[in-house]
Design a protein around this motif. Sequence first.
Motif, PDB file in Angstrom:
ATOM      1  N   VAL A 118      24.676  53.194  40.122  1.00  0.00           N
ATOM      2  CA  VAL A 118      25.744  52.488  40.842  1.00  0.00           C
ATOM      3  C   VAL A 118      26.961  53.387  40.998  1.00  0.00           C
ATOM      4  O   VAL A 118      27.577  53.455  42.075  1.00  0.00           O
ATOM      5  CB  VAL A 118      26.116  51.178  40.108  1.00  0.00           C
ATOM      6  N   HIS A 119      27.315  54.121  39.928  1.00  0.00           N
ATOM      7  CA  HIS A 119      28.481  55.008  39.993  1.00  0.00           C
ATOM      8  C   HIS A 119      28.250  56.155  40.974  1.00  0.00           C
ATOM      9  O   HIS A 119      29.181  56.573  41.676  1.00  0.00           O
ATOM     10  CB  HIS A 119      28.796  55.556  38.601  1.00  0.00           C
ATOM     11  N   ARG A 120      27.014  56.675  41.035  1.00  0.00           N
ATOM     12  CA  ARG A 120      26.704  57.751  41.991  1.00  0.00           C
ATOM     13  C   ARG A 120      26.861  57.262  43.426  1.00  0.00           C
ATOM     14  O   ARG A 120      27.387  57.976  44.291  1.00  0.00           O
ATOM     15  CB  ARG A 120      25.286  58.260  41.758  1.00  0.00           C
ATOM     16  N   ILE A 121      26.401  56.067  43.695  1.00  0.00           N
ATOM     17  CA  ILE A 121      26.528  55.508  45.048  1.00  0.00           C
ATOM     18  C   ILE A 121      27.988  55.254  45.372  1.00  0.00           C
ATOM     19  O   ILE A 121      28.472  55.551  46.480  1.00  0.00           O
ATOM     20  CB  ILE A 121      25.704  54.215  45.164  1.00  0.00           C
ATOM     21  N   GLU A 122      28.727  54.745  44.400  1.00  0.00           N
ATOM     22  CA  GLU A 122      30.137  54.432  44.620  1.00  0.00           C
ATOM     23  C   GLU A 122      30.956  55.697  44.855  1.00  0.00           C
ATOM     24  O   GLU A 122      31.947  55.684  45.606  1.00  0.00           O
ATOM     25  CB  GLU A 122      30.675  53.669  43.410  1.00  0.00           C
ATOM     26  N   ALA A 123      30.542  56.803  44.214  1.00  0.00           N
ATOM     27  CA  ALA A 123      31.276  58.059  44.369  1.00  0.00           C
ATOM     28  C   ALA A 123      30.928  58.790  45.660  1.00  0.00           C
ATOM     29  O   ALA A 123      31.637  59.721  46.047  1.00  0.00           O
ATOM     30  CB  ALA A 123      30.989  58.974  43.174  1.00  0.00           C
ATOM     31  N   SER A 124      29.864  58.396  46.330  1.00  0.00           N
ATOM     32  CA  SER A 124      29.457  59.070  47.561  1.00  0.00           C
ATOM     33  C   SER A 124      30.426  58.748  48.697  1.00  0.00           C
ATOM     34  O   SER A 124      30.831  57.590  48.858  1.00  0.00           O
ATOM     35  CB  SER A 124      28.038  58.643  47.948  1.00  0.00           C
ATOM     36  N   PRO A 125      30.792  59.736  49.533  1.00  0.00           N
ATOM     37  CA  PRO A 125      31.677  59.444  50.675  1.00  0.00           C
ATOM     38  C   PRO A 125      30.991  58.630  51.762  1.00  0.00           C
ATOM     39  O   PRO A 125      31.663  58.112  52.650  1.00  0.00           O
ATOM     40  CB  PRO A 125      32.049  60.847  51.183  1.00  0.00           C
ATOM     41  N   TYR A 126      29.665  58.510  51.683  1.00  0.00           N
ATOM     42  CA  TYR A 126      28.934  57.786  52.712  1.00  0.00           C
ATOM     43  C   TYR A 126      28.901  56.277  52.467  1.00  0.00           C
ATOM     44  O   TYR A 126      28.560  55.519  53.363  1.00  0.00           O
ATOM     45  CB  TYR A 126      27.496  58.309  52.812  1.00  0.00           C
ATOM     46  N   PHE A 127      29.239  55.857  51.252  1.00  0.00           N
ATOM     47  CA  PHE A 127      29.110  54.438  50.921  1.00  0.00           C
ATOM     48  C   PHE A 127      30.416  53.874  50.378  1.00  0.00           C
ATOM     49  O   PHE A 127      31.212  54.587  49.758  1.00  0.00           O
ATOM     50  CB  PHE A 127      27.993  54.232  49.887  1.00  0.00           C
TER      51      PHE A 127
END
Length: 352
Positions: A63-72
């Motif tokens: 979840v943290h990886r997705i939240e840190a992505s500029p795409y999401f």
Amino acid sequence: MTLRYLIEKEFKQLARNSFLPRLILLFPCMMMLIIPWAATLEIEDLRIVIIDNDHSPSSERLVHRIEASPYFKLTGLPDTYRDGLEAIEKDRADMLLEIPRGFEKEQVNGRPASALVAVNAVNGTKGGLGSSYLNQILAPAGNTSIRYLFNPHLEYKNYMVPALMTMLLVLLCGFLPALNVVGEKEAGTIEQINVTPVSRFTFILSKLLPYWLIGFIVLNLCMLLAWLVYGLTPSGNIFCIYIATIVFTFVVSGLGLVISNYSATMQQAMFVMWFCMLIFILMSGLFTPISSMPQWAQCITYANPLRYFMEIMRMVYLKGSSLTDILPQLGTLAIFATVLYLWAIVSYKKQQ
């Protein structure tokens, strides 16, 4: 000497026009500074909701990886799949990810862990790219090593900027001279020129040369802006661009002369040019790759001169191609130029 005075007349007429000089300077700047940012296929800030049924350290890290992505952009953590679908249906999210129970256990045991992704595909491009971005995050780390050649940071602007220079040359070196010739025809002055000692070749050349010069100046201005704003410089020899520009200028000016020969009024010429411009843009690979078009559409693109010059610009700018590498495209453009000028000569004689 006659040609010199005719060219001087063209520049004086251009200077007296209060609108055209501003258009020639401002239009390229606006295209180079705005369109690469607006006309992009890069998708950022995709709204995503995540349903974490595992509540484990592995799922939290995901979840943290997705939240840190500029795409999401994480917009919610609903408890159930039904709540997640409702967020998509009410346009509060573009996609959802459901992490099942036992997600971390499967990873610890060395088995591939599964997850459910649901995407709003009303906009097919947005949905496809969004799911692709998410799959890259979900893929186990360390299994694949990817190198992005020629555009390592996947900047879509690097793909767009060289192609936009092509569009500017079409407008400045092809369509504006054609409108100038039609304007002379509509005003009746072209008949007066025809009964003077000035040859038709000299008259037409005087109409083309100023805009060829302006086109080269604008091209250098665009390359300067590409360097200052986007940090984009040609990877190959800049003289390859100049050589290709000369050939392409002959192509578009020949097309403009053909249109002017068959047009009696400015309005008629503008409608024909708009039709040609629309087809050229759609079938040139400006926004989407030609390889992704249907087979019948790919066949049509072979008759589009913009395709070949855009390929040259992208090859020299991004791949560092040499003159030898772009010879096939240059040869095709030379054929286009020959055919169009022969057509312009024949049609001009028929109109007289």
